[in-house]
Design an enzyme around this catalytic site. Structure first.
Site, PDB file in Angstrom:
ATOM      1  CD  GLU A 266      -0.284  79.730  87.962  1.00 34.88           C
ATOM      2  OE1 GLU A 266       0.255  79.017  88.827  1.00 34.88           O
ATOM      3  OE2 GLU A 266       0.354  80.347  87.120  1.00 34.88           O
ATOM      4  N   PRO A 267      -5.575  78.176  90.646  1.00 34.01           N
ATOM      5  CG  PRO A 267      -7.874  78.533  90.878  1.00 34.01           C
ATOM      6  CD  PRO A 267      -6.647  79.093  90.210  1.00 34.01           C
ATOM      7  CE1 TYR A 309       2.636  65.755  98.294  1.00 34.45           C
ATOM      8  CE2 TYR A 309       0.531  64.791  97.660  1.00 34.45           C
ATOM      9  CZ  TYR A 309       1.729  65.387  97.320  1.00 34.45           C
ATOM     10  OH  TYR A 309       1.995  65.626  96.007  1.00 34.45           O
ATOM     11  CB  CYS A 335       2.778  43.307  98.587  1.00 32.88           C
ATOM     12  SG  CYS A 335       1.591  41.973  98.631  1.00 32.88           S
TER      13      CYS A 335
HETATM   14  C1  PLP Z   1       0.533  72.796  91.516  1.00 30.43           C
HETATM   15  C2  PLP Z   1       0.485  74.184  91.027  1.00 30.43           C
HETATM   16  C3  PLP Z   1      -0.654  74.969  91.239  1.00 30.43           C
HETATM   17  C4  PLP Z   1      -1.877  74.478  91.961  1.00 30.43           C
HETATM   18  O1  PLP Z   1      -1.715  74.255  93.315  1.00 30.43           O
HETATM   19  P1  PLP Z   1      -2.990  73.816  94.198  1.00 30.43           P
HETATM   20  O2  PLP Z   1      -2.465  73.685  95.562  1.00 30.43           O
HETATM   21  O3  PLP Z   1      -3.519  72.540  93.645  1.00 30.43           O
HETATM   22  O4  PLP Z   1      -4.018  74.891  94.066  1.00 30.43           O
HETATM   23  C5  PLP Z   1      -0.642  76.244  90.712  1.00 30.43           C
HETATM   24  N1  PLP Z   1       0.434  76.743  90.033  1.00 30.43           N
HETATM   25  C6  PLP Z   1       1.539  76.008  89.816  1.00 30.43           C
HETATM   26  C7  PLP Z   1       2.657  76.590  89.058  1.00 30.43           C
HETATM   27  C8  PLP Z   1       1.611  74.717  90.314  1.00 30.43           C
HETATM   28  O5  PLP Z   1       2.724  74.001  90.101  1.00 30.43           O
END
Ligand code: PLP
Length: 407
Positions: A266-267, A309, A335
């Site tokens: 899941e990128p 971050y 501000c």
């Molecule tokens: C945020 C998230 C991602 C993606 O993370 P990246 O660092 O943007 O690639 C994938 N899976 C889940 C469950 C997330 O919460």
């Protein structure tokens, strides 16, 4: 930094800024495809699928584009699920991986037919009691303790709120056995910005140990965390090496399971970070006793990653790319202390020049707000070389839209 051919040229960004005004987020569609193809190529030896983690950037046009290149969608709220469906994704290509939502939200996702990842025992039991025999689910595990040692990473560690601990396996099994829940997937997402290939390999090892508890699996989802470079020389996940090693480890293991298993990812950042450019205007050059500040027409209301971050975004002056390099501290106009970058070497900045923040596609617009009653920026999508406005800039009416004025 990405290859030159991958990058939108400075003079083109200036033209877009002149046409649509600033501050403006600009996205390059084809760069998303390039990144998707890099992943596909790196993992071609394993049966792999990718789901875009859309919390990074959810403009409907981005979602439609991601769908058009054949990538799935990973969502964390019912609204993201609804946006995905609106963008044309097949529910079978949408994963829902929420955290700490109530049962109603999970049931709403089930009614829409998407793949559900459950990340706590309470919901697992309640969902199982209602839909045990009828709706297969995935389980999000927290893999904190690894075989042969411990390691901590941002969302997979022992104090993390995410996932069901692998030490609760007996309890998971109890729930599954008594509710007849069918578990077709195991999931873990250990955090963002992991550059170390070994971390992924250790993650996969733990997952593979877990599969023996689940006879109905079809997929193993390793989440994301692929790191991209934010500046020259920045360490980046070596995606080809990772793909080769992980595919190998996965295939060796998968052979021992009762049926073929798919590897899922899941990128978010990897797909959209580098496609994005945030262009602002230098309002004021302010010399103090200690510093030369460039005050721009934006702030952490538009791009919060540097303050939230400590993230680094490369900043360039696209109006004066040949100017003498000077040292500046770039700050916003709200501000509140909102420093985008200390002591940056930037081509001489004159009031009115346009500056660009690179790598602004992921968690940029998406985390913006109306703090200081300022307007959210416009968004522009460059596709086949042409810029298209995909979100108009806020107006004062937008600020008042949901307010109820008492008489
Ligand atoms: C945020 C998230 C991602 C993606 O993370 P990246 O660092 O943007 O690639 C994938 N899976 C889940 C469950 C997330 O919460």
């Amino acid at each position: 930094m990405p290859k030159q051919s991958d990058v939108l040229a400075a003079d083109f960004l200036v033209k877009i800024a002149e046409e649509f005004g600033t501050p403006v987020y600009i996205y390059h569609a084809e760069k998303i495809k390039t990144q998707y193809e890099k992943l596909q190529k790196a993992f071609h030896k394993a049966d792999t699928r990718f789901f875009y983690a859309c919390k990074a950037l959810t403009n409907i046009n981005i979602l439609k584009y991601v769908n058009s290149i054949g990538c799935g969608l990973d969502t964390v709220s019912i609204q993201e699920v609804q946006l995905g469906l609106k963008a044309g994704f097949d529910p079978k290509n949408i994963i829902f991986t929420p955290n700490c939502v109530d049962l109603q939200e999970i049931i709403a996702a089930k009614d829409l037919g998407v793949i559900i990842n459950i990340d706590n025992l309470s919901i697992l039991e309640q969902f199982g009691n209602k839909f045990g025999g009828s709706y297969p689910i995935s389980i999000r595990l927290n893999p904190h303790i690894m075989a042969g040692g411990n390691f901590k990473i941002s969302t997979g560690h022992i104090d993390s709120k995410f996932g069901i601990s692998i030490h609760q396996m007996r309890h998971i099994e109890r729930i599954i056995n008594s509710t007849k829940l069918k578990v077709t997937g195991l999931h873990m997402h250990t955090g963002s910005e992991i550059k170390d290939v070994d971390v992924f390999l250790r993650g996969v090892e733990v997952m593979l140990e877990m599969v023996q508890h689940f006879p109905d699996l079809e997929s193993i989802d390793l989440g994301s965390g692929f790191k991209v470079a934010y500046q020259q020389g920045d360490p980046e996940t070596d995606i080809d090496l990772l793909g080769r090693k992980l595919s190998e480890a996965f295939n060796t293991f998968a052979k021992t399971y009762v049926r073929p298993l798919q590897l899922w990812f899941e990128p978010g950042k990897f797909l959209v970070s580098q496609c994005g450019y945030f262009v602002v205007k230098a309002n004021v050059i302010k010399q103090t006793t200690a510093n030369v500040f460039v005050g721009v027409n934006s702030g952490f209301n538009h791009l919060i990653r540097p303050m939230f971050y400590d993230a680094f975004h490369l900043i360039r002056n696209i109006s004066n790319p040949k100017g003498t390099e000077r040292i500046y501290t770039v700050v916003g106009n709200i501000c509140e202390t909102d420093t985008f970058g200390w002591d940056r070497k930037i081509n001489e900045v004159r009031e009115g020049d346009y500056l660009v923040f690179y790598n602004a596609g992921a968690y940029g617009f998406e985390m913006s707000s109306n703090f200081n009653s300022r307007l959210k920026p416009a968004e522009v999508l460059v596709k086949e070389g042409k810029p298209h406005l995909i979100r108009r800039r806020d107006t004062l009416e937008d600020l008042l839209k949901n307010q109820i004025e008492l008489q």
